[in-house]
Motif scaffolding. Structure first.
Motif, mmCIF file in Angstrom:
data_model
loop_
_atom_site.group_PDB
_atom_site.id
_atom_site.type_symbol
_atom_site.label_atom_id
_atom_site.label_comp_id
_atom_site.label_asym_id
_atom_site.label_seq_id
_atom_site.Cartn_x
_atom_site.Cartn_y
_atom_site.Cartn_z
ATOM 1 N N ARG A 1 0.824 -1.207 0.000
ATOM 2 C CA ARG A 1 0.000 0.000 0.000
ATOM 3 C C ARG A 1 0.864 1.266 0.000
ATOM 4 O O ARG A 1 0.530 2.265 -0.652
ATOM 5 C CB ARG A 1 -0.944 -0.006 1.207
ATOM 6 C CG ARG A 1 -1.933 1.152 1.207
ATOM 7 C CD ARG A 1 -2.759 1.175 -0.089
ATOM 8 N NE ARG A 1 -3.576 2.372 -0.193
ATOM 9 C CZ ARG A 1 -4.850 2.430 0.196
ATOM 10 N NH1 ARG A 1 -5.449 1.353 0.711
ATOM 11 N NH2 ARG A 1 -5.536 3.541 0.074
ATOM 12 N N GLN A 2 2.012 1.236 0.700
ATOM 13 C CA GLN A 2 2.884 2.412 0.746
ATOM 14 C C GLN A 2 3.412 2.758 -0.639
ATOM 15 O O GLN A 2 3.382 3.917 -1.060
ATOM 16 C CB GLN A 2 4.056 2.164 1.697
ATOM 17 C CG GLN A 2 5.028 3.334 1.775
ATOM 18 C CD GLN A 2 6.258 3.028 2.624
ATOM 19 O OE1 GLN A 2 6.496 1.886 3.012
ATOM 20 N NE2 GLN A 2 7.040 4.049 2.914
ATOM 21 N N ASP B 1 0.610 4.069 -2.920
ATOM 22 C CA ASP B 1 0.267 5.460 -2.586
ATOM 23 C C ASP B 1 1.322 6.432 -3.104
ATOM 24 O O ASP B 1 0.994 7.541 -3.554
ATOM 25 C CB ASP B 1 0.098 5.619 -1.074
ATOM 26 C CG ASP B 1 -1.173 4.957 -0.551
ATOM 27 O OD1 ASP B 1 -2.057 4.634 -1.373
ATOM 28 O OD2 ASP B 1 -1.271 4.766 0.671
ATOM 29 N N GLU C 1 0.664 9.418 -5.669
ATOM 30 C CA GLU C 1 1.086 10.765 -5.262
ATOM 31 C C GLU C 1 1.969 11.405 -6.332
ATOM 32 O O GLU C 1 1.801 12.584 -6.669
ATOM 33 C CB GLU C 1 1.854 10.681 -3.944
ATOM 34 C CG GLU C 1 2.422 12.001 -3.444
ATOM 35 C CD GLU C 1 3.311 11.821 -2.220
ATOM 36 O OE1 GLU C 1 4.195 12.676 -2.017
ATOM 37 O OE2 GLU C 1 3.140 10.825 -1.503
#
Length: 259
Positions: A136-137, A140, A144
């Motif tokens: 998930r990091q 994201d 971004e």
């Protein structure tokens, strides 16, 4: 099977000029260039008979030779790392060429070893490259970057046989905001390739394809000419993987290094 690992590096990057010589602070407080960190990562790969930095730039050559690297010089005409490896092919004796791109010093050795094993066990494979399911990091961070107008990592989609369908600098497949499932169905393409010499020789005879030109992704030339690119799913084993694509990535990588 004699395996040669090449680290193609150029100074004149459009998005990040001088990127191979970017300095990153290590955990012990020392500073190393990106190209030296990638060289260090290459030393950890098993099953490799020789390692060379491949460049057309005297500044990169001098720095690389300064920390003990073997350097092969190529012409400035190489448009990408694959073309640079193809040009350097004439200077080595190899049954398999591995391209570990110089902006991915966090690449774990088992990623590369998985490619070598795939190419050794599958005589029909022309090219192989690793793919890593995004946590998930990482997902994201990709989203971004795109929102900010930056090009982050490359995503890969493939069929049930793990044959590549497409690679893109966009985040694909699309996931509606607020509906990201677990596990995330997005795969990060890792900047490593393994080629048979015959595939490299064919590559430079093909003109740049439309998709390759649009995306700026060298592997699409293989796909546009009907060559199968085998995707090898790898496991990060808890290690954070991040490439250095933009100056903004320097602190991200330094944070992973514990600097």
């Amino acid at each position: 099977m004699k395996t040669v690992l090449m680290i193609p590096a150029r100074y004149a990057s459009t998005r990040y000029p001088g990127k191979p010589l970017a300095e990153l602070r290590q955990k012990d407080g020392t500073v190393k260039t990106l190209i030296e960190m990638t060289w260090d990562a290459a030393q950890l790969v098993g099953g490799v008979d020789a390692i060379h930095v491949v460049t057309d730039d005297d500044r990169i050559r001098d720095v690389a030779q300064g920390f003990g690297a073997s350097v092969l010089m190529t012409s400035p005409q190489a448009a990408n790392g694959t073309e640079r490896c193809a040009e350097a092919l004439a200077q080595v004796d190899a049954d398999l060429i591995v391209n570990l791109q110089g902006d991915a010093p966090l690449t774990p050795p088992w990623f590369v070893e998985a490619l070598i094993e795939r190419m050794r066990s599958d005589e029909a494979a022309q090219v192989a490259t690793p793919v890593l399911r995004c946590d998930r990091q990482t997902y994201d961070m990709f989203v971004e970057d795109r929102k900010a107008g930056r090009v982050g990592g490359t995503c890969a989609v493939f069929d049930t046989n793990l044959h590549g369908l497409y690679f893109s600098k966009e985040v694909i497949p699309y996931i509606a905001p607020g509906k990201v499932p677990d596990p995330v169905p997005v795969f990060h393409h890792v900047g490593v390739y393994a080629y048979r010499p015959s595939a490299l020789k064919a590559y430079v005879d093909w003109p740049e394809g439309v998709l390759e030109a649009r995306e700026g992704l060298e592997q699409l030339r293989f796909m546009e000419n009907g060559a199968t690119v085998a995707c090898v799913e790898v496991d990060a084993r808890g290690r954070v993987f991040w490439e250095l694509n933009n100056p903004e990535d320097v602190p991200r990588i330094e944070a992973v290094l514990g600097a």
